[in-house]
Scaffold this active site. Structure first.
Site, PDB file in Angstrom:
ATOM      1  N   GLU B 772       0.811  -0.994   0.147  1.00 11.14           N
ATOM      2  CA  GLU B 772      -0.179  -0.258  -0.116  1.00 11.14           C
ATOM      3  C   GLU B 772       0.844   0.945  -0.384  1.00 11.14           C
ATOM      4  O   GLU B 772       0.189   2.434   0.504  1.00 11.14           O
ATOM      5  CB  GLU B 772      -1.086  -0.098   0.540  1.00 11.14           C
ATOM      6  N   ASP B 773       1.994   1.353  -1.223  1.00 12.27           N
ATOM      7  CA  ASP B 773       2.802   2.615  -1.096  1.00 12.27           C
ATOM      8  C   ASP B 773       3.804   2.970  -0.335  1.00 12.27           C
ATOM      9  O   ASP B 773       4.033   3.425  -0.099  1.00 12.27           O
ATOM     10  CB  ASP B 773       1.645   4.040  -0.927  1.00 12.27           C
ATOM     11  N   ALA B 774       4.186   1.688   1.252  1.00 12.92           N
ATOM     12  CA  ALA B 774       4.453   1.964   2.274  1.00 12.92           C
ATOM     13  C   ALA B 774       6.346   2.447   1.488  1.00 12.92           C
ATOM     14  O   ALA B 774       6.438   1.339   0.280  1.00 12.92           O
ATOM     15  CB  ALA B 774       4.492   1.661   3.113  1.00 12.92           C
TER      16      ALA B 774
END
Lengths: 264, 1150
Positions: B772-774
């Site tokens: 999730e885009d971390a």
């Protein structure tokens, strides 16, 4: 002209010129165009595809003349040219402060005129009253050609003359007065005790009329001057203008550049 | 225009220019400037963009605000004074007072400007940066007329960097001396120490006819909002059952349009028909029914029509007018109020209304002949100057009426001992103007009495989050539309906003499309006098409208000046060309626009303020007028932008005139029909969107996201950032300029005040902490300062003085038996204020203030015991350091203490980062450098980004940024990612290949854990990353027990109040569904607001201490626990005469 085939709508207006003064003159001029010296120059600068056909010397004159243009807004162009129709103007009135013109034109009662109705309803009206406000126009000139020379005369005001149904308003007013008399309520007829008190009018500013209302009030209160309608003075007028303009030569006091600069 | 003509003119004006040495152009004179040598050939197609910096040098990014304010203080103020020139007394007719002149910040006697407290001092001392307003007055005292110069009537807040500001035209040295940042754009005000911006307001243009149609209801209406200095009103010409009527707020019912025209003196129906329809028979057919309508009413004369209207007027007047007069007044001033008739001639007004009617008839005939409300050409922008002008006129009128009242009061007294001097009363009211202006700017509430207008939220606090956020705020345009309405029209991207409003920069959510931003190269016009333009039109062949008769009116093109018909022209094209030539030659203002509208047979000239316009290169005969021979002197500094205007090479076009032009995007697109050439296509974007590299390769919403995030990035704020004491300031410790710049970045000096760092990014998956885009961050990079920032928070205390001559005091520190200060006072100095550099921990005191117990009664003896300690205690999860302590005196002579606390923050888990492509992510894990992959050179990434971020987002620009950045690093150059241009991908790949890298930017990496090389090549290179202001430290929150609300005894809400975490309605449902009833009981009552009540089992009401007050017995009283909120509800119901009775029963039968 194709537009004139449509007889209901008049496409172009004929302007007449009248000169105010002791004797009111009437001038008929074929075509009035607003010509400005500078305008011509600008034109000639840019238009290569529009070659100069002819150069016409310009003359200025008649700066003491009192020239006003009347535009007869509802006169049909065809009618305008009928010679018999043209002169009769039975009365002309003028309010100089408000520059308000009123002109009476006798009605042509021969055709399309219901004399009975006029007598019955409108107190036997016989003239058509035209009314117009003279609007100041700077830089407007009337011109005529004489010996291939154009003569320009400054125009004071332009007035669009429109019908003014004085008689309808008069009848209305009368009827209303009569109505109010007839319908007089008992309350208004009863005797009343009137008490008066002296109130200081220190807030006079509130009751001052401003703007258009003031102008209307001034116009209503001004007395009008009756003028005579004079005919066939065009010749004389032209000659005086020609004479005047031949006496002096107008010299430009500034260059083309300077003129353009002070325009804006 | 031929080339020789340009040359000729150049000798006229161009060479005369003698320009002094200009610091800003110093760089241009260096041997190599922006990758170009002085001797390099100049290429028109490539180098014409140099006009843009030249434009920005003259205009600047916030020039619209400054221009507007300058116009207000220099011209508009004088007009306001003239319009409200005289004060007359009702008592003494002889008395008068006349304003002769007005000036801001300068006395007539002295040549220099008044000394103003410098802006930074105002910021620090919570003062208003303002200058005195001086007027020259002339008035009567007895029989004498007295002139008085330089009377101060108040103080005007000054816009920073306007021509009344001390920073106007200041060089860098002066700016530094005044503690100002030379890059600060100005354009805002400082009121009571806070920086306030008056946002640009967008409105529908005033005094123009807008025709709209509702095909469903079969309604066509033409409306005009008339706006003058005195009043604002709206007039409609509207259809109803196929007939046309006039509608106005102060006329009770709709008036048939023919009656209105007759009231204006168009008596003859022939003339009415000619004015409205001309010769067009289809129009005549549509309109004819209206003539019948009037004749049914038996209205034939002007007087009848006026009386008909007068009877329907519903305005309240103090003065009684006859019906006729009411009618005249309504027609002359009320209807279409911006054309007020002062005399007897109503022709102008009649024509205007006939034109409105004509437009309605045209729209009935052809439904396409309607206007678009959302078209940018129909919008006007209201700027600071105009808004302040409205406010000032209101305050000035109030000032004058107060002044007049006090003069009258004195003059009314019949026997005065001495002659009255009116000047004595003027100072009484001077505070009204000052405080009125200050209050409006500081609260944002614009209330104008004369328009009965109340507007809130006009001003905003200038956002100093980063340089770009402040800049973005100055170019922001807010619209008057209601945000909650679900209409798409006003929010949609309009084709007409090309080059005028930024296509990318708008917020998401409710204000989407309603808040816009100016594009880079725009100008907003100020008002320009109509009269000279009118005169000029007549000179170049426009026939005066007062001379035109009704029948020939529609044969030719009408000439409209600001929406009002002033004449007709037979040769529209020629007239327009001549007019434009005059403008190009500088004879008339460059901001006056003219265009032809063939549908309406109209030539429209606009001189009004608030139009957006932009400069374009003029093309004539299929050739750009700007050529290499012009660009060379421009780059050498011999010519400036204004010279290009004067030489007729460049001109400003507004949206309407743009529509009349054929603009080539690039020089190669020029055709014989072209009229203009774009200076640079990337100017369609604004300052904020200009930061994005390669935006033309991105999916468009991504650019919009970046515009929102760019404003949240932490970076350098201004050169004076360490001198500022702001409520909250975020600063980046080691900001870097981006490797991949854009021309916009250089133009707005973002490279000097950047907000971000060039991070080496590996696009790959690493651990599971990058979903999730971390992002995965490198611990060593963080140790070296990547993403490190500091926050600075201000606390203000005022030491108040009280009426009994007591005042707040600062106590010293308290010491323990060893002579050491107690723990709470550890950071205090002997003066009772925190010492600079000391660490303050939660619970410690940094301002040891005491207030007197007795502040009203007279002071009596024994001073020591009469103070109560009210120290300022530091409370936060992390300790801070004291950065600055300031003690000063504010405007009202009270001591002012400001303490600035600093926190140094290194990135931690959960901190938010984003690239410049709308790709945001939080830090998911911080990994030791040893465990990270590395390439052949041993470089390990600062950030690892998960490749799943790319496919759906389609941010190709980010990939190209990486390649260009990598090439730049290897090449030792800064590359460009300018929109519609920039460094070419091919060239970048070439550099990579030449340096021994893969052309596509992929590298072979080795795992840091196993040491093996990874199975795939990894996209690896520098990308500019921004740290956003959302940090975990400011958000983390948890509590075991803590404060409760007084009324309900439930835990408080919100982090700032140390609140509890709510188990809400939906969570409750889950717990019920799960059947965990005891958990529910614990969460909702025991851990919240459990309360023991005494319930009487006989009457069911609550008593106390084992006693039922209703039954007067203790017999059946049972103790039980219920939520306090429930007990409160029962009591509230009782107070409403409803008795809730509890019937108790045992659930668990024994």
């Amino acid at each position: 002209m194709s537009e004139n085939d449509n007889k209901l709508f008049v496409a172009e207006e004929e302007e007449d010129i009248a000169v105010e003064g002791e004797a009111v003159q009437e001038v008929e001029i074929e075509d009035i165009r607003m010509i400005d010296e500078e305008e011509d120059e600008i034109d000639s600068d840019n238009d290569d595809d529009d070659p100069v056909v002819k150069e016409i010397p310009l003359n200025f004159g008649g700066k003491d003349e009192n020239l006003h243009i009347f535009q007869y807004i509802n006169k049909l162009r065809l009618v305008n040219h009928k010679p018999s129709e043209h002169p009769p103007i039975s009365a002309a009135r003028y309010k100089s402060k408000s520059s308000l013109w009123e002109i009476d034109v006798p009605l042509d009662s021969k055709a399309f005129f219901n004399e009975d109705k006029a007598k019955e309803n409108w107190n036997g009206v016989e003239v058509q009253t035209l009314k117009g406000v003279g609007v100041n126009n700077i830089c407007q000139y009337a011109a005529f050609m004489e010996d291939n020379q154009a003569y320009l005369v400054p125009v004071r005001t332009t007035a669009q003359l429109k019908p003014f149904f004085k008689y309808i308003d008069a009848v209305n007013l009368k009827r209303r007065q009569e109505e109010s008399k007839l319908n007089a309520t008992p309350a208004s007829q009863r005797a009343q005790v009137v008490t008066m008190s002296v109130k200081s009018v220190n807030d006079s500013s509130q009751n001052r009329l401003t703007g258009s209302l003031l102008a209307h009030k001034v116009a209503d209160e001004e007395t009008q001057v009756d003028l005579n309608w004079a005919e066939n003075t065009v010749r004389q007028f032209r000659e005086s203008v020609i004479k005047e303009s031949s006496e002096s030569i107008v010299k430009p006091i500034e260059s083309h550049e300077e003129y353009l600069n002070h325009l804006v | 225009m031929s080339k020789s003509a340009i040359k000729k003119r150049k000798t006229d004006s161009g060479v005369e220019h003698t320009h002094g040495k200009d610091e800003n152009f110093e760089a241009l004179l260096k041997p190599v400037f922006k990758g170009k040598k002085l001797t390099d050939e100049i290429n028109t197609a490539e180098d014409k963009w140099n006009l843009l910096p030249a434009f920005l040098k003259v205009k600047g990014l916030v020039k619209q605000h400054l221009d507007s304010f300058n116009y207000f203080v220099d011209d508009d103020l004088k007009k306001i004074i003239q319009a409200n020139q005289l004060i007359l007394s009702d008592v003494d007719p002889e008395f008068y007072l006349k304003y002769v002149d007005i000036r801001i910040g300068k006395k007539s006697s002295s040549s220099a400007r008044d000394y103003l407290t410098p802006p930074h001092e105002c910021r620090l001392r919570d003062m208003t940066y303002s200058a005195p307003i001086y007027v020259d007055i002339e008035y009567t005292r007895g029989r004498n007329i007295i002139m008085h110069k330089d009377v101060e009537i108040g103080r005007m807040p000054i816009m920073l960097r306007s021509n009344k500001c001390i920073l106007y035209d200041a060089d860098e040295k002066t700016m530094a001396k005044l503690n100002e940042c030379p890059l600060d754009p100005g354009g805002y005000f400082i009121v009571n120490g806070t920086e306030k911006v008056i946002l640009v307001q967008e409105q529908l243009s005033k005094n123009r006819i807008i025709v709209e149609a509702d095909p469903k209801k079969e309604i066509v209406q033409a409306s005009v909002t008339s706006s003058t200095h005195e009043r604002k009103s709206k007039t409609y010409v509207i259809t109803k059952n196929g007939k046309i009527y006039l509608k106005h707020n102060s006329i009770a019912e709709e008036i048939p349009i023919v009656v209105v025209l007759k009231a204006c003196g168009i008596i003859s129906e022939l003339e009415v028909m000619q004015l409205v329809c001309g010769n067009d028979s289809s129009y005549q057919d549509i309109f004819a029914v209206n003539l019948e309508e009037a004749s049914k009413l038996n209205i034939y004369t002007q007087q009848q029509a006026l009386e008909y209207i007068g009877a329907k007027v519903k305005t309240m007047r103090r003065q009684k007018l006859s019906t006729l007069q009411e009618g005249i007044e309504a027609i002359a001033t009320t209807v279409v109020a911006h054309l007020t008739v002062e005399a007897l001639d109503f022709r102008e007004k009649a024509l205007y209304m006939a034109m409105m009617t004509r437009r309605v008839v045209m729209a009935i005939h052809n439904p396409k002949m309607v206007d678009d409300r959302d078209y940018v050409g129909n919008k006007r922008l209201e700027l600071a100057g105009q808004l302040i002008s409205l406010l000032f006129e209101d305050l000035f009128k109030k000032f004058n009426s107060d002044f007049k009242a006090s003069i009258d009061k004195v003059l009314k007294k019949p026997n005065r001992a001495m002659e009255y001097d009116a000047l004595l009363s003027i100072n009484v009211h001077s505070n009204n103007i000052t405080s009125g202006l200050n209050r409006a700017i500081s609260t944002g509430n614009w209330s104008l009495k004369r328009f009965k207008m109340e507007r809130a939220g006009v001003t905003h606090v200038l956002s100093r989050l980063s340089y770009i956020s402040a800049l973005g705020m100055m170019t922001r345009i807010s619209s008057q539309f209601e945000k909650s309405r679900k209409v798409s029209g006003p929010r949609a991207l309009q084709p007409s906003q090309f080059g005028m409003l930024c296509t990318a920069d708008t917020p998401e959510g409710e204000a989407c499309g309603l808040v816009k931003n100016l594009a880079l190269m725009t100008h907003i016009t100020t008002d320009y006098d109509e009269e000279p333009i009118k005169k000029l039109c007549y000179v170049i062949g426009v026939e005066d409208i007062t001379m035109i008769d009704s029948s020939s009116l529609h044969l030719n093109y009408g000439v409209y000046l600001n929406g009002t018909l002033i004449g007709v022209t037979r040769f529209a094209n020629k007239f327009v060309t001549q007019f434009r030539n005059l403008r190009r030659s500088g004879k008339i203002s460059e901001f006056i626009s003219i265009h032809t509208n063939t549908h309406q047979k109209a030539v429209q000239i606009a001189t009004d303020g608030g139009r957006i316009c932009r400069p374009l290169i003029i093309v004539s005969d299929g050739k750009s007028r700007v050529t290499a021979e012009h660009l060379a002197p421009l780059m050498n500094g011999e010519l400036v932008f204004d010279d290009f205007l004067k030489l007729g090479l460049v001109e400003y076009l507004d949206v309407n005139e743009e529509n009349d032009s054929f603009i080539a995007l690039y020089e190669k697109d020029i055709s014989p029909a072209s009229t203009h050439l774009e200076i640079e296509p990337f100017t369609v974007l604004g300052a904020v969107a200009g930061l994005i590299p390669y935006p033309h390769h991105n999916q468009s919403p991504r650019n919009t996201y970046q515009c929102a995030m760019g404003k949240q990035a932490i970076g350098a704020i201004a050169y004076n950032q360490f001198k500022r004491i702001d409520t909250l300031l975020y600063l980046m410790i080691y900001p870097q300029q981006p490797m991949v710049k854009t021309k916009t970045i250089e133009l707005i000096d973002y490279d000097k005040l950047p907000a971000g760092q060039n991070a080496t990014v590996a696009v790959m998956s690493y651990s599971g902490y990058d979903i999730e885009d971390a992002l995965v961050l490198n611990k060593a990079s963080i140790d070296r300062g990547f993403g490190r920032c500091e926050t600075r928070r201000k606390t203000t205390t005022i030491l108040k003085r009280y009426p009994n001559h007591t005042q707040d005091i600062i106590g010293g520190m308290r010491v323990d038996e060893k002579g050491e200060p107690i723990w709470q006072h550890k950071s205090l100095g002997p003066d009772g204020l925190g010492e600079v550099g000391m660490k303050v921990e939660s619970g410690q005191i940094y301002i040891n203030k005491s207030i007197p117990l007795n502040s009203t009664e007279p002071f009596s003896g024994d001073a020591g015991s009469q103070y109560k300690e009210t120290p300022v205690i530091y409370r936060a999860p992390e300790a801070s350091h004291i950065d600055q302590v300031m003690m000063s005196v504010s405007d009202n002579d009270q001591a002012l203490i400001k303490v600035l606390l600093r926190q140094n923050r290194r990135p931690e888990l959960g901190d938010k980062f984003s690239s410049r492509h709308g790709q945001k992510g939080v830090c998911g894990i911080i990994v030791k450098q040893e465990d990270l992959p590395f390439n052949d050179q041993g470089i390990s990434p600062d950030i690892i980004m998960n490749p799943h971020g790319f496919p759906s987002r389609m941010t190709v620009g980010k990939m190209i940024e990486l390649i260009s950045g990598k090439a730049g690093v290897l090449n030792g150059s800064l590359e460009y990612g300018t929109c519609f241009g920039g460094s070419k991908l091919e060239d970048m790949s070439k550099i990579l290949v030449d340096q021994g890298f893969n052309y596509s930017g992929k590298d072979m990496l080795y795992s840091g854990i196993t040491g093996e090389c990874l199975q795939a090549y990894i996209f690896f290179g520098p990308i500019y990353y921004q740290k956003l202001k959302h940090m975990v430290l400011d958000k983390m929150h948890a509590r075991a027990r803590g404060p409760r609300a007084v009324l309900t005894r439930q835990p408080t809400e919100g982090r700032s109040r140390d609140g509890g975490l709510r188990l809400g309605e939906m969570e409750r449902d889950c717990v019920i569904a799960y059947g965990a009833s005891q958990l529910l009981l614990e969460r909702l009552m025991i851990s919240s607001d459990a309360f023991e009540v005494d319930v009487c089992n006989s009457c069911g009401l609550m008593g106390y201490s084992g006693w039922c007050t209703t039954c007067k017995s203790a017999e059946n009283v049972i103790k039980m626990t219920i939520p306090y909120a429930a007990k409160l509800l029962f009591q509230e119901l009782l107070s409403m005469n409803i008795a809730p009775r509890l019937k108790l029963d045992d659930i668990f039968q024994e």
